[in-house]
Each structure stands twice: as C-alpha cells, then as structure tokens.
Motif scaffolding. Structure first.
Motif, short mmCIF file in Angstrom:
data_model
loop_
_atom_site.label_atom_id
_atom_site.label_comp_id
_atom_site.label_asym_id
_atom_site.label_seq_id
_atom_site.Cartn_x
_atom_site.Cartn_y
_atom_site.Cartn_z
N LEU A 42 0.83 -1.05 -0.02
CA LEU A 42 -0.08 -0.01 0.02
C LEU A 42 0.89 1.13 0.11
N PRO A 43 0.55 2.34 -0.30
CA PRO A 43 1.35 3.51 -0.54
C PRO A 43 1.24 4.11 1.01
N PRO A 99 -6.23 7.93 -11.01
CA PRO A 99 -7.06 6.77 -11.60
C PRO A 99 -6.20 6.47 -12.90
N VAL A 100 -5.82 5.13 -13.10
CA VAL A 100 -4.73 4.56 -14.08
C VAL A 100 -5.34 4.47 -15.43
N ALA A 143 -0.06 8.37 -13.48
CA ALA A 143 -0.85 7.69 -12.27
C ALA A 143 0.11 6.55 -11.77
N GLN A 144 1.01 5.90 -12.38
CA GLN A 144 1.75 4.85 -11.83
C GLN A 144 2.94 5.00 -12.64
N LEU A 177 4.73 1.94 -8.23
CA LEU A 177 4.71 3.18 -7.60
C LEU A 177 3.40 4.11 -8.09
N ASP A 178 2.58 4.32 -7.28
CA ASP A 178 1.43 5.15 -7.58
C ASP A 178 1.45 6.65 -7.36
N ALA A 179 0.70 7.39 -7.88
CA ALA A 179 0.90 8.86 -7.78
C ALA A 179 0.76 9.32 -6.56
N ALA A 180 0.04 8.68 -5.46
CA ALA A 180 0.01 9.28 -3.91
C ALA A 180 1.40 9.11 -3.67
#
Length: 661
Positions: free
Chosen positions: A15-16, A29-30, A126-127, A53-56
């Motif tokens: 999880l981020p 959103p991806v 996004a990722q 790696l996500d944007a958050a």
C-alpha cells in the motif's frame, strides 16, 4: 469448468505510504491501456518481477522526476554523470539495458539508448511500473535488465483534476495542473507542468579543487534547469471491453551543465544544453474478440532533439565552433505493436505480441558532414500463464528479435538476431502470501552509437558488434507474514555474456597509433539481495523501507571495476498521523560502495565515501482536497556525490500547495 486461480494482486502487497494518513494525497485513476500485460490489468495474475509506484506515494515522497521516484524501490539507484544527466540503474543494469516506456510506447533515444531521467517529470503520471530480469517479453526487444513503464492518467468522473504549486531554495519553482473528465462513452485528460530552477545550494564543507575555481559562493553555477511538459489524451469506450485512446506528450527542456570540481586533473567542460525536446504521439486500442480473446494495438511516432553548446571558459560568453560543437541531434522513431490475448484453452492465458520499430538518427554540425542512420527492429513473442492448481501457476515465454541497419554513414550495414525466454513459477501460500522462482534469458542490441561513434576521434567504430546476453535467476517471496506488515524479499543472480567493453587496438585508422574500440569481450556477474518492508506501528505510526545489496563482478578482468551503482543502498520512511489533518514524515537515504570513473591515469577508478541524508516534512490539510507541505531535504547539509567532482544539493527548504478537485 475453468480452474479458479488463488492469486494475490501485487497492488495489495504494498500500500502507498499515504494509506495510513487521513490528509494524504489520493492516487490518480490509472490508464489501464498503458500497461503492457493485457491479462494482468484485467484482474488476472501479474508478473511478480514488477513493482508499482502510484501517484499518491510519488507525491508523498516529493519525487518530482522519474529518476528520483524509481530510486526509492529495492534494487534501483540513481547516478548523475558529467553531462548533468540522471541515470537509473536497476540491479546494476544501466539505462541502455533497462528501456523506458510511456503507456507501453518506447521512449529511449535511438542513437545511444539513453534517456535523461531528470528531464521526465512525474506530475501527470498515475503509476510507474518497474520490471526486473523476469519482465514480460511483451515489452519487446532490448529489455536486457528489465523495463520501466510510465502509465498516464484516465479520468473516472465528469470533471476532476488537481493543481500543485511549489517553491524551494535555488530559485526552484514548480507548477502542475491536471484536468480530466468523462462524458458518456468519451473521456479526456489534459496535463501541464513546469519545473524550473536557477541553481541549487552547495553543501557545507564543499571545496572546489580546481586551480581556477568557479563555484566559490553558496550556490552551484551553471546548474539551472527549465522543463516544461504538456500531455493530452482523448479516449472512446463504445462497449464493455473496447477502448481506444489517442495520446500526445511533449516536453521542452533547457539545462546547464555544472563543471567538474574534483581533485583529478583534466579538461574542464563548459557546456550548456539550449534545448532538450521530445514529443510522442500514439494510439492505443483494445478490442474484445468474442468471449475469450482481446486484441491490443499500439501505433506511435516519437521525436527527440537536443543541442549541445561548448564554451571556452566559465563566463559562457564565447562558444566553440569546430567539428564537434555546436552538436545537434535529431532522432525519430515510428513503430507499433499488436498483442493478441486469449483464454479459450482451459487453464491457459496466452498472449502473442508482434513489434515493429523504425529508428532514425541524424547528427548535424555546420563544420562537418551530416551523418544519417536508420535501424529497423522487429520482435515476436508468445507468453502463456498456465494454472497448475488453484494456488499455483507457471508463466512461460519465448521470443525472437531482429535488428537491421538499413542506413549507415560511411560504414557497412548489417543485422543481428536474438532469442529470449522466461520461465516463472508462483505458489500462493495464503490469500496474502506467495513465493516464486524465475529464470530468464535476455538480449540487448548494440545502439547506433555503440557501433558507429568515433567518440570525438578517440575511438574506432565497430559495426560488427553482437548483442549482449544476460541469464537471470531469481527466488523470492511477498506478502503479509506477520500482523500489520507487508514484506518482500528476493535473491537474484544475473550472468552477462558478450558485454560490450572498450579494448585498446592498433590500426591505421587510428593515425598509425592505438585507440579504443568497442568489443563483445566482457563477462559479468550481478549477485544481490533485495528487501522491502511496510509495517504499521502503534499510535498511527508507520514505517516503510527498502534495502538492496549488490555485488557486480567483471569475470573477464577482475581488475576492471563495474561502475556507478552502490554496493548497498537503504531507503526508509517513518510517518506519523499526529492529527487527523497533520502528518509528519522523516526519510533516510543512505548508500555505500559506489565506484565511479576518476580522471587520473594512475588511478582511473575511485570509490566514493558512503553517505546518509535525512529529510523531514510536515503536511497539513485544513480541508478536504487542500494540502500544504513544508519540508527540508538533506537536513544535515551533507556533502555527497554520485559521480566524482559533481556535488549533490545541500540543505534545501521547500513549500508545496496541493489542491484536488
């Protein structure tokens, strides 16, 4: 009846950091069409070789460039060379061996295979998907050490967006705006950003060793940057399973090139890059063919150009005008791919991919002839995921690549072929735990520069260079192994054959003397361990970290060091949700054992001192969708380098404002 797979999604493993903070940024959103593996993005098993790696998380860690972002992952490290370029290394493999993609479209420069990861910003992503040695063959050719895929955004609501503003020491300022919306079957996504700086602060204790120093104040000279990016996407979803999108991304860059300040004696480069520009136009489509088949198509056109100017001294007033400078590169790529995915066979998920890539490079200088080159690369690959049981599966892939030199300046044309394979076994131990083992055989074709560059008269071209080969073995585990924790661990071994290295040769083409020539004479071993941990602690505290140990050995000549990646690297983040609206964060980044080139004939290699830097940040969200950040990078004002004679920034204060709507 089809066997149901018991597979843990990779997105659930890590999880981020922001997942534990009430005031954290939300993930974007991806754009799922931008992923390479068709089945994995539709809820099936994903390749365990891939990290996301996500944007958050990228925003929470204030990683504004792709190079800075990927460097937080286990096995990844960042280097900054004498050309003021950010180079990413993945398990010791350099950017030529780990190509970068945007929504599955290759972005690496045709001439030399490199990209400057400091020029690619993260504001509209996004990722970031990072795959190592066991990466899917569906990426296409040249993934010797893995692949990095930048995945853009895709809106979900009628109107949504975010705005980011920031300032920092050194005259740094950033602004980024993303807007998107969905109306019926159509959607659009627009992104604009600018990251600009005049200089950066020099660290405490810095010393310029040159006899005529240029960096005598508190700030680094000729270290300015200006990177502007515009992206746009228009998408259409006529029915469930069908989606078509036209995307465009353009970035315009300009940068200085700080001079060498180390203790070795040698020529000082007074360089500037008045432009570093790249744009990509691409179409991605996904068509459902009945109940059990999907066809994904990509067509793209990518251009890249840069200019390099050299000056006589640090005043940057008088430019050089000779056979090497000013130097202008003009690269163009057109290509496409087709991926057919099917599940008609019981317990099988088959994918067949065909790639075509036409690369053209033009090297221009008003005092020398224009040099034009053209390479055409084709690839075909098939992968199958076979469900052995409800809790285990086997992934097998086989591919063949071919590169043809269609046009070459002066030297003869030629071609080369390569065969690649991957085998991966995944065993699910519980809904949230798994172990895996993989083996892969990879290749990389030598670039136009590898084969034909004379290195400003210091080398002899070698058009007969053969591909590099690597055999990867990996054993690992992932999942929730105790309360409140997500763990990953891997041990890997990579054996590289036909590694391209320079050899001193005597030839009449060298003016009756000796010069360097690239040859397939190298053999190397990369052996390493990677660890990752995310631990929820008591009292709204959480800890996340990654550690990597890497040993690279030159098997051909153990006295010749393999450079630019550290022996050990550690990245830790400690976060505390002090209040519902306040989050405090501290980061530690440390490494040891990095060896780099050193401009000294008696000792051409130098091991840099190990270092550790600390960063702190406070994030306050006075209301939903609005966030304020105040932080410091390199709190201790540590003097450290990633290349000899090129200091990294000292203590740097920054302020950000983030608005989500």
């Amino acid at each position: 009846m089809r066997t149901r797979r018991f597979v843990l999604p990779l997105s659930a493993l890590f999880l981020p950091l922001s997942a534990f903070a009430a005031n954290a940024p939300s993930s974007a959103p991806v754009f799922t069409l931008g992923s390479v593996d068709v089945h994995a993005r539709r809820g099936s098993s994903a390749t365990v070789a891939e990290h996301t790696l996500d944007a958050a998380r990228i925003q929470q860690l204030d990683r504004d460039t792709v190079g800075e972002a990927v460097a937080v992952l286990p096995g990844a490290s960042l280097s900054r060379n004498s050309r003021n370029e950010d180079m990413l290394y993945l398990r010791g493999f350099d950017p030529r061996q780990v190509p970068v993609f945007l929504d599955g479209v290759p972005l690496y420069v045709p001439y030399d295979g490199y990209v400057d990861f400091g020029r690619f910003t993260t504001f509209d992503l996004a990722q970031i998907q990072v795959a190592s040695g066991g990466a899917s063959l569906l990426y296409g050719p040249n993934i010797l050490g893995g692949a990095i895929n930048l995945v853009s955004r895709r809106p979900e609501r009628p109107f949504e967006g975010n705005l980011r503003l920031g300032i920092a020491d050194g005259g740094e300022r950033k602004a980024a705006l993303n807007l998107g919306g969905r109306r019926g079957d159509w959607y659009y996504q627009l992104g604009w950003s600018q990251l600009k700086a005049d200089t950066f602060p020099l660290p405490d204790g810095f010393r310029d060793y040159k006899s005529v120093p240029t960096d005598t104040g508190d700030d680094r000279r000729n270290a300015d940057r200006d990177d502007r990016r515009l992206s746009f996407k228009l998408g259409y979803t006529p029915r469930d399973g069908d989606e078509y999108a036209l995307g465009y991304a353009r970035q315009d860059g300009e940068k200085g090139n700080p001079v060498y300040t180390g203790s070795a004696r040698g020529g000082i480069r007074y360089w500037r890059w008045p432009w570093w520009d790249k744009d990509s136009l691409y179409f991605v489509g996904n068509t459902r063919l009945g109940r059990h088949a999907t066809l994904r198509t990509r067509v793209y056109r990518d251009t890249y150009g840069n200019g390099l100017e050299a000056y006589t001294d640090g005043s940057y007033a008088t430019g050089l005008d000779n056979g090497s400078f000013p130097s202008i590169y003009d690269d163009r790529t057109v290509g496409g791919s087709v991926t057919l995915a099917g599940t008609a066979l019981e317990r099988h998920e088959l994918q067949l991919a065909i790639h075509y890539k036409d690369d053209r490079h033009s090297d221009r200088n008003r005092n020398a002839p224009t040099k034009d080159y053209r390479d055409v690369t084709t690839s075909v690959a098939v992968e199958d995921r076979f469900a052995l049981t409800a809790a285990s599966h086997l992934r097998f892939g086989l591919g063949h690549d071919r590169r043809e030199a269609r046009r070459v300046y002066y030297w003869p044309t030629g071609s080369a072929d390569a065969t690649n394979a991957v085998l991966e076994y995944v065993q699910q131990l519980a809904p949230d735990r798994q172990w895996y083992a993989s083996a892969a055989r990879r290749t990389r074709f030598p670039t136009i520069k590898d084969r034909y560059s004379a290195r400003m008269g210091a080398a002899l071209p070698n058009p007969d260079l053969a591909p590099e080969h690597a055999t990867h073995l990996e054993l690992g585990l992932r999942g929730r192994w105790w309360e409140g924790a997500q763990v990953q661990a891997a041990v890997f071994h990579s054996l590289i054959d036909d590694l391209i290295q320079n050899e001193v040769v005597a030839s009449t083409a060298c003016g009756g003397s000796t010069c360097n020539r690239a040859q397939n004479i190298g053999r190397a071993r990369h052996l390493g361990v990677e660890l990752g941990l995310q631990q929820q602690l008591a009292g709204d505290w959480e800890l996340q970290g990654s550690y990597a140990w890497l040993r690279r050995t030159n098997l051909e000549n153990r006295n010749v060091a393999l450079l630019d990646s550290p022996r050990q690297r550690l990245f830790l983040v400690l976060g505390w949700a002090a209040l519902p609206q306040l989050r405090l964060q501290a980061t530690l980044e440390a490494e040891q054992g990095r060896r780099v080139s050193y401009a000294n004939a008696a000792a051409p290699v130098r091991e840099l001192p190990g270092f550790g830097t600390v960063g702190v940040k406070a994030s306050w969200m006075p209301r939903d969708g609005l966030g304020l950040d105040l932080g410091v990078r390199n709190v201790g004002d540590k003097w450290y380098e990633l290349a000899d004679g090129y200091p990294m920034p000292g203590r740097t204060w920054f302020v950000n404002v983030n608005r989500r709507f």
